[in-house]
Design an enzyme around this catalytic site. Structure first.
Site, short mmCIF file in Angstrom:
data_model
loop_
_atom_site.label_atom_id
_atom_site.label_comp_id
_atom_site.label_asym_id
_atom_site.label_seq_id
_atom_site.Cartn_x
_atom_site.Cartn_y
_atom_site.Cartn_z
CG ASP A 47 35.24 -25.39 -5.71
OD1 ASP A 47 35.21 -25.33 -6.95
OD2 ASP A 47 34.35 -24.90 -5.00
CG HIS A 60 33.46 -22.27 -7.67
ND1 HIS A 60 33.15 -23.19 -6.70
CD2 HIS A 60 32.47 -21.35 -7.66
CE1 HIS A 60 32.01 -22.85 -6.13
NE2 HIS A 60 31.57 -21.73 -6.69
CB SER A 114 29.69 -20.34 -4.44
OG SER A 114 29.47 -21.57 -5.05
#
Lengths: 83, 593
Positions: free
Chosen positions: B63, B104, B278
């Site tokens: 990520d 994230h 996600s």
């Protein structure tokens, strides 16, 4: 329909671990960023624009003509999104 | 169990069990998807109670980086599972900016392995596992960047979790390049000492754009375990994409009134608002870590088999639930259902490694057919010679077609066991004229079925211009023998049928491409056409399809049979006249059956 050309290459150099990959990179003005897997290496050329609509043919040709290089490809950006 | 015991039980045993799941992490009470019980969570607590916490298993998050010194992460942080591909060093620490746009990866990592009982923030599903991060999204993503990330330290890392992909804009068709594809292959064949790296992928957030996750070559890949989301109420979230490559589901966010996912956040903080698919993939990665702790010998395919067998459709609401040819419920929104951690751990403990993967490719001959505007055609492909694949796993329909507008095309695949799979839905934003060039639409919906018999591909053209299909190849993956020693042929389909009752009569009466009624009616729960066809009884052939059978043999799905295949009966002309009316009512159909 890939994105812009970057200043990085994927380069396949058989048996490149024994300093050969580093030597190839240095001789052609690249930096060896490390191994992708097996005998595939990640090169960058800092005199090539990080974003370009056209490929850096001159640098590609130099790699193509090097007998130690089995295959080389200038990398294009891909659009990727977090989910 | 957890909820019932917590307030007042006094026995020492009950108290010790309660203690085992009563964490002092302040966000623990808000982790509804782990602790609400009553069959409405992912059944992780029973696994924890048995001491399964992911210990010894290594997970990495591909990520935008990982805040490795986060108080909830640092104890489980594994530098050997970490790298910065964007800056070419070993430290995956995210780049901080004004909007915290690189939060994230840290959020995803906390879902997997946030430290438990440290009086801080949340509890990771696999709070005993090691976790690393690969910073690779914070810069130009190239084929080499992806390949390098996917192949990081494959003898050390067990599970790679990815919550990203090509744009979910409803008009993109894109997948891994040659290097990333090779990384998947190398990982699944050589990673983890040959047992195969586990790649877990978020299926995509393009629901609002009417995207289809089969147009994403990462989730659509056989090498990735593709995970979708369900909301707190068990609904399909607004962002969810329907497709046949989704294997299973974990909880995530939903509507405004529904809760979201709790996890670590940048600046040593905590959030209760992680969202989308996600958030689902790391929950699946955490569950996979628990499963691998219970059996480190599992291969990448073992894990997918265990998911298929243990995922729970109950409480997930979707109109696309159907029952496949071996009696398993499967949905285009949820795959085989909600992941059940405890059941996966239980099954994994005694799991026998599945037989070697077999691959069989069949090329449909002379495919060059036009699809007129607002019409559909049906192509047929007989599979008779794939002797090495008797029990299906993944199925790929590799298709080349041209269209003036790609988004007008819909594709449906029907298996010999009569399972109808949607390979592609209309995409309103996809105005591309590129068509599909050998795109491998993947399905897991026929898992466990026999591939032998007739496959049908329906191509619908909803557009105003002619489309043309030029190539259709079927690639069948699976095993020659049952995947588990105690699986007898068709045993599982009967057990499953008993569980789910008689609401699964299959209607096999339909018009084929030439508009002819079929000569045999398929009834009952399962339409497994065993390959006992008699080629010698065929009087006329065309493209491996029999057109006419010699009496007294029977004609069924383009082949001749001396006896009716299982679950079929001889059809008279009178049946043909009546059944198209009767079979429109499922109750009548079941009663007749």
């Amino acid at each position: 329909n890939g994105g812009h050309y970057t200043h990085t290459w994927a380069v396949h150099i058989p048996n490149g671990d024994n300093g050969i990959a580093d030597a190839v990179a240095k001789e052609h003005g690249f930096v060896n960023l490390g191994k992708i897997f097996d005998d595939h290496y990640h090169f960058a050329h800092h005199k090539v624009s990080k974003r370009s609509l056209t490929p850096a043919s001159h640098h590609q040709t130099r790699l193509d003509l090097d007998e130690r290089v089995h295959w080389a490809k200038q990398q294009r950006a891909k659009s990727r999104s977090k989910r | 169990d957890f909820i019932r015991m917590r307030p007042s039980r006094t026995s020492s045993r009950a108290m010790s069990l309660v203690d085992a799941v009563s964490f002092d992490d302040p966000k623990w009470p808000q982790m509804w998807y782990l602790n609400r019980g009553n069959g409405l969570d992912m059944n992780v607590i029973p696994a924890w109670k048995e001491g399964i916490t992911g210990k010894g298993v290594v997970v990495t998050i591909l990520d935008d980086g990982l805040e490795s010194n986060h108080p909830d992460i640092e104890q489980n942080y594994d530098p050997k599972a970490s790298y910065d591909v964007n800056s070419h060093d070993d430290d995956p620490m995210p780049h901080y900016d004004m909007t915290d746009s690189n939060r994230h990866g840290t959020r995803c990592a906390g879902e997997v392995a946030a430290t438990a009982n440290n009086s801080f923030c949340a509890v990771g599903i696999a709070y005993g596992a090691s976790v690393g991060g690969v910073r690779m999204l914070d810069g130009d993503v190239t084929d080499a960047v992806e390949a390098r990330s996917l192949s990081l330290n494959p003898q050390h890392i067990d599970i790679y979790s990815a919550s990203w992909g090509p744009d979910d804009d409803g008009k993109t068709v894109d997948g891994p390049g040659e290097l990333a594809s090779r990384a998947f292959i190398e990982g699944t064949t050589k990673g983890r000492g040959g047992k195969g790296s586990i790649f877990i992928w978020a299926s995509g957030n393009g629901g609002r754009e009417m995207d289809n996750c089969n147009c994403d070559g990462y989730t659509n890949s056989i090498w990735t375990l593709s995970i979708s989301s369900a909301t707190e109420e068990g609904n399909v979230p607004w962002y969810s994409e329907k497709c046949s490559s989704t294997l299973a589901t974990t909880y995530s966010s939903g509507g405004q009134s529904e809760k979201q996912v709790v996890t670590t956040d940048l600046h040593h903080s905590c959030t209760a608002s992680h969202t989308g698919t996600s958030a689902s993939a790391p929950l699946a990665a955490g569950i996979a870590a628990l499963v691998l702790q219970s059996n480190q010998n599992l291969t990448w395919r073992d894990l997918q088999h265990i998911v298929v067998r243990t995922a729970k459709p109950a409480n997930l609401k979707d109109s696309s639930w159907s029952i496949n040819g071996v009696g398993r419920r499967v949905s285009h929104s949820f795959g085989y259902g909600l992941m059940d951690a405890s059941d996966m751990v239980r099954v994994a403990r005694t799991w026998k490694t599945v037989p070697e993967q077999q691959r069989c490719e069949i090329n449909a001959p002379h495919v060059d057919k036009a699809i007129p505007p607002r019409k559909h055609i049906t192509l047929q492909l007989a599979v008779n010679h794939c002797l090495s694949v008797n029990y299906l796993e993944h199925v790929q329909a590799k298709i080349t077609l041209t269209s003036q507008r790609r988004g007008d095309i819909q594709l449906y695949l029907r298996s010999p066991a009569n399972t109808r799979v949607t390979l592609l839905t209309s995409r309103i934003h996809d105005n591309s004229r590129s068509g599909f060039n050998q795109w491998p639409f993947m399905s897991v919906h026929t898992w466990g079925e026999s591939p032998h018999g007739n496959w049908q591909l329906e191509i619908h053209n909803e557009g105003r211009y002619m489309a043309q299909i030029t190539q259709w190849d079927m690639i069948l993956y699976g095993t020659e023998v049952p995947s588990q020693p105690d699986d007898e042929p068709n045993k599982s389909q009967r057990n499953q049928f008993n569980l789910y009752g008689n609401d699964m009569a299959h209607n096999d009466i339909e018009h084929d491409a030439s508009g002819q009624w079929r000569n045999m009616q398929q009834v009952g729960e399962v339409g497994m056409a065993q390959d006992r066809s008699n080629a010698a009884a065929c009087l006329k052939w065309n493209d491996q399809k029999c057109l006419e059978c010699q009496e007294p043999s029977y004609f069924y799905q383009d082949l001749c049979y001396d006896e009716c295949p299982q679950h079929t009966y001889p059809q008279t002309h009178a049946d043909e006249l009546d059944l198209d009316v009767e079979l429109s009512d499922p109750d009548i159909t079941a009663a007749n059956a």
